[in-house]
Design a protein around this motif. Sequence first.
Motif, PDB file in Angstrom:
ATOM      1  N   SER A  86     -17.832 -17.320  10.153  1.00 59.31           N
ATOM      2  CA  SER A  86     -17.480 -17.876   8.851  1.00 59.31           C
ATOM      3  C   SER A  86     -17.099 -19.341   8.941  1.00 59.31           C
ATOM      4  O   SER A  86     -17.343 -20.116   8.012  1.00 59.31           O
ATOM      5  N   GLU A  87     -16.497 -19.742  10.064  1.00 58.32           N
ATOM      6  CA  GLU A  87     -16.001 -21.105  10.210  1.00 58.32           C
ATOM      7  C   GLU A  87     -17.145 -22.109  10.360  1.00 58.32           C
ATOM      8  O   GLU A  87     -17.053 -23.242   9.877  1.00 58.32           O
ATOM      9  N   GLU A  88     -18.207 -21.731  11.029  1.00 59.04           N
ATOM     10  CA  GLU A  88     -19.345 -22.635  11.257  1.00 59.04           C
ATOM     11  C   GLU A  88     -20.630 -21.917  10.854  1.00 59.04           C
ATOM     12  O   GLU A  88     -21.566 -21.793  11.629  1.00 59.04           O
ATOM     13  N   TYR A  89     -20.657 -21.502   9.599  1.00 56.41           N
ATOM     14  CA  TYR A  89     -21.762 -20.672   9.109  1.00 56.41           C
ATOM     15  C   TYR A  89     -23.108 -21.385   9.251  1.00 56.41           C
ATOM     16  O   TYR A  89     -24.131 -20.753   9.530  1.00 56.41           O
ATOM     17  N   ASP A  90     -23.128 -22.693   9.061  1.00 57.64           N
ATOM     18  CA  ASP A  90     -24.386 -23.450   9.069  1.00 57.64           C
ATOM     19  C   ASP A  90     -24.832 -23.880  10.460  1.00 57.64           C
ATOM     20  O   ASP A  90     -25.859 -24.570  10.587  1.00 57.64           O
ATOM     21  N   ASP A  91     -24.112 -23.517  11.493  1.00 52.10           N
ATOM     22  CA  ASP A  91     -24.504 -23.857  12.863  1.00 52.10           C
ATOM     23  C   ASP A  91     -25.850 -23.196  13.170  1.00 52.10           C
ATOM     24  O   ASP A  91     -25.970 -21.973  13.085  1.00 52.10           O
ATOM     25  N   ARG A  93     -27.217 -22.371  15.786  1.00 49.96           N
ATOM     26  CA  ARG A  93     -27.148 -21.362  16.850  1.00 49.96           C
ATOM     27  C   ARG A  93     -26.908 -19.960  16.301  1.00 49.96           C
ATOM     28  O   ARG A  93     -27.236 -18.977  16.965  1.00 49.96           O
ATOM     29  N   ASN A  94     -26.370 -19.861  15.097  1.00 55.01           N
ATOM     30  CA  ASN A  94     -26.130 -18.549  14.490  1.00 55.01           C
ATOM     31  C   ASN A  94     -27.425 -17.800  14.198  1.00 55.01           C
ATOM     32  O   ASN A  94     -27.400 -16.582  13.984  1.00 55.01           O
ATOM     33  N   SER A  95     -28.549 -18.528  14.158  1.00 55.06           N
ATOM     34  CA  SER A  95     -29.853 -17.907  13.892  1.00 55.06           C
ATOM     35  C   SER A  95     -30.653 -17.646  15.152  1.00 55.06           C
ATOM     36  O   SER A  95     -31.757 -17.099  15.069  1.00 55.06           O
ATOM     37  N   LEU A  96     -30.135 -18.046  16.309  1.00 52.07           N
ATOM     38  CA  LEU A  96     -30.849 -17.882  17.578  1.00 52.07           C
ATOM     39  C   LEU A  96     -30.277 -16.662  18.296  1.00 52.07           C
ATOM     40  O   LEU A  96     -29.109 -16.654  18.701  1.00 52.07           O
ATOM     41  N   THR A 105     -21.296 -14.227  18.057  1.00 53.34           N
ATOM     42  CA  THR A 105     -21.092 -14.588  16.660  1.00 53.34           C
ATOM     43  C   THR A 105     -22.403 -15.061  16.067  1.00 53.34           C
ATOM     44  O   THR A 105     -23.285 -15.550  16.787  1.00 53.34           O
ATOM     45  N   GLY A 106     -22.550 -14.903  14.758  1.00 54.67           N
ATOM     46  CA  GLY A 106     -23.794 -15.303  14.123  1.00 54.67           C
ATOM     47  C   GLY A 106     -23.754 -15.078  12.627  1.00 54.67           C
ATOM     48  O   GLY A 106     -22.687 -14.977  12.010  1.00 54.67           O
TER      49      GLY A 106
END
Length: 277
Positions: A86-91, A93-96, A105-106
């Motif tokens: 939730s803190e870095e939703y747009d990172d 890496r969350n999609s990798l 986390t993702g």
Amino acid sequence: MLQDDRFSALARALAADPTHPVDLAEAALCVAADHRPGLDVGAELARLDALAEAARPTVLAAWSDAARVRALNEFLFVREGFHGNSEEYDDPRNSLLDCVLERRTGLPITLALVYLEVGRRLGLPVEGIGFPSHFLVRFRGREDIVIDAFNGRVLADQALSAMLRQALGQDVVFSRMELEPISAHAFLVRLVSNLKRHTALAGDFAATLRCCERLLELQPDDPEEVRDRGLVYAQLDCVGAARDDLARFLALAPGHPSAASVQARLQDLEGRRVVLN
């Protein structure tokens, strides 16, 4: 252009037949490999195998569907620590998928993919649900159980109704008909679209271009994807390629709501060509 590879072959098969059988974890890791050169897809698949083997004793010992879901939830979300970012939703890496396995986390869709892949390795009847704005998992048993892998919880109809109203408006009425299983083709489009958006927000337009290429492999001649690739080319100062894609978009979808702004952008690029010449 990206080299022809395993994902390209898979995308062509799915574009021709959306029901084509797909190993979603392998496909997601091929997407990740575009952005992480040298990624060992086999090693990452082995990580999923290891998670399933570690979960097997407690999950398969459970005496009911609900108890098996509780056991798998406890294993993934408590013992292994998978959680929504939730803190870095747009990172990006969350999609990798490899990063999700490493960092625990993702996004809803990638955490759901971990849940699906572990569950399927255990023989559990799980499927992905492309719910509006929030990807979910369903356990198909005597009574269906809906899991929110991002928040590590089971969702009752009341919570699902609230989520749907938040996504689509307060007048929307929820029914279980909303819980349609997603196809492999639609899953991959959604996964890569998330990554495209987040790499663009990060200003990494070379990575965004790789996503555009993948989406056009999955959806050849999709007007909006052609348009978006043209706009990304423009960001990368690839003026000729940008002009070609934007002109092609206008030919494919002259009545699209964005056609006027795209026409203005194309004229700007044409002006840049004159100046450069």
